[in-house]
Design a protein around this motif. Structure first.
Motif, short mmCIF file in Angstrom:
data_model
loop_
_atom_site.label_atom_id
_atom_site.label_comp_id
_atom_site.label_asym_id
_atom_site.label_seq_id
_atom_site.Cartn_x
_atom_site.Cartn_y
_atom_site.Cartn_z
N ILE A 233 -13.65 -6.36 19.67
CA ILE A 233 -12.56 -7.32 19.51
C ILE A 233 -13.11 -8.51 18.72
CG2 ILE A 233 -11.01 -8.94 20.67
CD1 ILE A 233 -10.83 -7.00 22.97
N GLY A 234 -12.30 -8.99 17.78
CA GLY A 234 -12.70 -10.17 17.04
C GLY A 234 -11.67 -10.55 16.00
N ASP A 235 -11.88 -11.72 15.42
CA ASP A 235 -10.94 -12.28 14.45
C ASP A 235 -11.39 -11.98 13.02
OD1 ASP A 235 -9.43 -13.31 16.50
OD2 ASP A 235 -10.28 -15.32 16.36
N VAL A 236 -10.39 -11.71 12.18
CA VAL A 236 -10.61 -11.53 10.74
C VAL A 236 -9.51 -12.28 10.00
CG1 VAL A 236 -11.73 -9.26 10.97
CG2 VAL A 236 -9.24 -9.38 10.68
N SER B 162 -3.43 -15.04 6.70
CA SER B 162 -3.36 -15.22 8.16
C SER B 162 -4.61 -14.73 8.85
CB SER B 162 -2.15 -14.47 8.71
OG SER B 162 -0.96 -14.98 8.17
N ARG B 163 -4.81 -15.25 10.05
CA ARG B 163 -5.92 -14.79 10.91
C ARG B 163 -5.35 -13.79 11.91
NH1 ARG B 163 -10.69 -16.79 11.67
NH2 ARG B 163 -10.15 -18.74 10.64
N TYR B 164 -6.11 -12.72 12.14
CA TYR B 164 -5.69 -11.66 13.05
C TYR B 164 -6.81 -11.37 14.03
CZ TYR B 164 -2.29 -10.82 9.33
OH TYR B 164 -1.31 -10.97 8.39
N THR B 165 -6.43 -11.02 15.25
CA THR B 165 -7.40 -10.52 16.21
C THR B 165 -7.27 -9.00 16.24
OG1 THR B 165 -7.25 -12.53 17.53
CG2 THR B 165 -8.19 -10.59 18.61
N LEU B 166 -8.36 -8.33 15.87
CA LEU B 166 -8.41 -6.86 15.84
C LEU B 166 -9.01 -6.32 17.12
CD1 LEU B 166 -10.11 -5.91 12.43
CD2 LEU B 166 -7.69 -5.84 12.97
N GLU B 167 -8.57 -5.14 17.47
CA GLU B 167 -9.22 -4.36 18.52
C GLU B 167 -9.50 -2.99 17.92
OE1 GLU B 167 -8.25 -3.15 23.02
OE2 GLU B 167 -6.92 -2.28 21.51
N ILE C 111 -3.73 -4.53 16.14
CA ILE C 111 -3.69 -5.98 15.92
C ILE C 111 -3.21 -6.58 17.23
CG2 ILE C 111 -2.74 -7.86 14.55
CD1 ILE C 111 -4.49 -5.74 13.00
N LEU C 112 -4.07 -7.37 17.88
CA LEU C 112 -3.70 -7.98 19.15
C LEU C 112 -2.87 -9.24 18.95
CD1 LEU C 112 -7.04 -7.53 21.13
CD2 LEU C 112 -5.03 -6.03 21.07
N THR C 113 -3.26 -10.06 17.96
CA THR C 113 -2.49 -11.25 17.62
C THR C 113 -2.63 -11.51 16.13
OG1 THR C 113 -4.32 -12.78 18.06
CG2 THR C 113 -2.78 -12.38 19.87
N PRO C 114 -1.61 -12.06 15.51
CA PRO C 114 -0.27 -12.29 16.02
C PRO C 114 0.48 -10.96 16.12
CG PRO C 114 -0.32 -12.79 13.69
CD PRO C 114 -1.73 -12.43 14.09
N VAL C 115 1.63 -11.00 16.75
CA VAL C 115 2.48 -9.81 16.82
C VAL C 115 2.90 -9.45 15.40
CG1 VAL C 115 4.70 -8.94 17.65
CG2 VAL C 115 3.30 -10.37 19.14
N ASP D 67 -7.89 -4.13 4.32
CA ASP D 67 -7.01 -3.73 3.22
C ASP D 67 -5.59 -3.52 3.74
OD1 ASP D 67 -6.55 -2.87 0.44
OD2 ASP D 67 -6.23 -0.89 1.36
N TRP D 68 -5.45 -2.86 4.90
CA TRP D 68 -4.13 -2.64 5.50
C TRP D 68 -3.45 -3.98 5.74
CZ3 TRP D 68 -0.96 -3.96 9.38
CH2 TRP D 68 0.11 -3.12 9.69
N LEU D 69 -4.19 -4.94 6.28
CA LEU D 69 -3.60 -6.26 6.56
C LEU D 69 -3.18 -6.98 5.28
CD1 LEU D 69 -5.96 -7.34 9.45
CD2 LEU D 69 -3.46 -7.04 9.62
N ALA D 70 -3.97 -6.88 4.22
CA ALA D 70 -3.59 -7.47 2.93
C ALA D 70 -2.31 -6.83 2.42
CB ALA D 70 -4.72 -7.34 1.93
N CYS D 71 -2.21 -5.51 2.53
CA CYS D 71 -0.99 -4.80 2.11
C CYS D 71 0.19 -5.19 2.99
CB CYS D 71 -1.21 -3.29 2.15
SG CYS D 71 -2.38 -2.72 0.91
#
Length: 151
Positions: free
Chosen positions: A37-40, A45-50, A63-67, A117-121
């Motif tokens: 778990i950690g932030d990227v 935007s900033r996301y918390t990944l699991e 993606i734990l946060t944000p929704v 890459d998924w988050l950028a897309c």
């Protein structure tokens, strides 16, 4: 020389060296499983990944946060390139039918960059309504990515 599955310890060490902000939790060496778990922040935007992983299985990324925002009337679906369940989707990062990932690959070198890459897309999709990341939905032909179209 045949590729061998990397152990949980090898995956944890590679992740710690490459992405120290992704902290290993619930390491179970007997079950050969781990959860990071950690932030990227891939772009805006900033996301918390699991990331959940068990040797011999494909890593699962949430993606734990944000929704994650859904676009109800979008032609590509309310939230493209995710696996169910709808209320807790995992990201679709590679095509298992094309053997794009296997247990001899380092999650730190494959899964994490693919998630970024998924988050950028995803962020671009929120702005334009078009998925530019390539891929395919189950049962559909592969959608070419921007890189595919340039070549």
């Amino acid at each position: 020389m045949a590729a061998y599955p990397l152990s949980v310890g090898e995956q944890v060490a590679a992740m710690k060296a490459t992405w120290p902000q992704l902290l290993a939790r619930n390491i179970d060496r007997r079950a050969q499983s781990v959860r990071w778990i950690g932030d990227v922040r891939p772009q805006h935007s900033r996301y918390t990944l699991e990331i959940r992983y068990r040797v011999g299985m494909a890593p699962q990324v949430r993606i734990l946060t944000p929704v994650l925002v859904r676009l109800p009337d979008n032609v590509e679906g309310q939230l493209p390139h995710v696996y169910p369940p709808r209320d807790d989707p995992t990201l679709c990062l590679f095509d298992p039918e094309n053997n794009e990932w296997n247990a001899s690959m380092r999650i730190a070198e494959t899964t994490v960059p693919w998630a970024l890459d998924w988050l950028a897309c995803y962020e671009l999709w929120l702005m334009t309504g078009k998925w530019t990341g390539g891929g395919r939905h189950a049962g559909q032909p592969r959608i070419p990515s921007i890189e595919d179209r340039i070549q």
